[in-house]
Design a protein around this motif. Sequence first.
Motif, mmCIF file in Angstrom:
data_model
loop_
_atom_site.group_PDB
_atom_site.id
_atom_site.type_symbol
_atom_site.label_atom_id
_atom_site.label_comp_id
_atom_site.label_asym_id
_atom_site.label_seq_id
_atom_site.Cartn_x
_atom_site.Cartn_y
_atom_site.Cartn_z
ATOM 1 N N UNK A 20 0.850 -1.190 0.000
ATOM 2 C CA UNK A 20 0.000 0.000 0.000
ATOM 3 C C UNK A 20 0.884 1.238 0.000
ATOM 4 N N UNK A 21 0.280 2.371 -0.317
ATOM 5 C CA UNK A 21 0.982 3.645 -0.290
ATOM 6 C C UNK A 21 0.093 4.696 0.357
ATOM 7 N N UNK A 22 0.741 5.730 0.872
ATOM 8 C CA UNK A 22 0.059 6.843 1.524
ATOM 9 C C UNK A 22 -0.007 8.007 0.535
ATOM 10 N N UNK A 23 -1.231 8.505 0.277
ATOM 11 C CA UNK A 23 -1.405 9.616 -0.664
ATOM 12 C C UNK A 23 -2.379 10.643 -0.080
ATOM 13 N N UNK A 24 -2.345 11.829 -0.651
ATOM 14 C CA UNK A 24 -3.328 12.843 -0.272
ATOM 15 C C UNK A 24 -4.663 12.485 -0.901
ATOM 16 N N UNK A 25 -5.749 12.711 -0.168
ATOM 17 C CA UNK A 25 -7.088 12.381 -0.655
ATOM 18 C C UNK A 25 -7.515 13.221 -1.847
ATOM 19 N N UNK A 26 -7.019 14.430 -1.949
ATOM 20 C CA UNK A 26 -7.491 15.338 -2.983
ATOM 21 C C UNK A 26 -6.905 15.063 -4.358
ATOM 22 N N UNK A 27 -5.616 14.697 -4.411
ATOM 23 C CA UNK A 27 -4.981 14.558 -5.724
ATOM 24 C C UNK A 27 -4.042 13.358 -5.853
ATOM 25 N N UNK A 28 -4.002 12.490 -4.878
ATOM 26 C CA UNK A 28 -3.180 11.270 -4.880
ATOM 27 C C UNK A 28 -1.680 11.550 -4.915
ATOM 28 N N UNK A 29 -1.268 12.756 -4.535
ATOM 29 C CA UNK A 29 0.158 13.059 -4.462
ATOM 30 C C UNK A 29 0.694 12.641 -3.096
#
Length: 149
Positions: A82-91
């Motif tokens: 898995x990876x951790x991303x921002x909810x708004x833009x997947x960055x």
Amino acid sequence: MAATPHVPREANDMRRLGAVLLDGLLALTAALIAMRATERADLPGMQVFYATAGACFGLSFLNHVVLTRIGGASIGKFAVRTRVVRETDASRPRLPRLFRRWLGGYLFVLVWIIAAFFDMAEGPEDFCGIRLVRFRDLRAAGAGSTPGR
């Protein structure tokens, strides 16, 4: 007008739990090693406590904040793909957001346990605008290497 980026759906609870257990085991192992080392050095009890807590929280910080900023995931999250991303833009999230999430994670775990104990339908949501996603879904969305804000 810019197109809205595709943000993959959240990883399932089993992946989240697996990552939490692996990361927790890693931090507890660091604490155990520090405790044994300081006891062998015959240090006073409070110094043993400080060294043990420092090793546990220090490794946890490096794993959840620094490594996640560099690689997109902690060791446990890498293991469950898995990876951790921002909810708004997947960055990738930046350090301040990751630090708030790490600090709040201790409270989050308590709330999560309480929610499970009382059989609540939904657990608490991530309060920092960060989402845990499957690496495969992130790669398919083409958002795996974008820098964070």
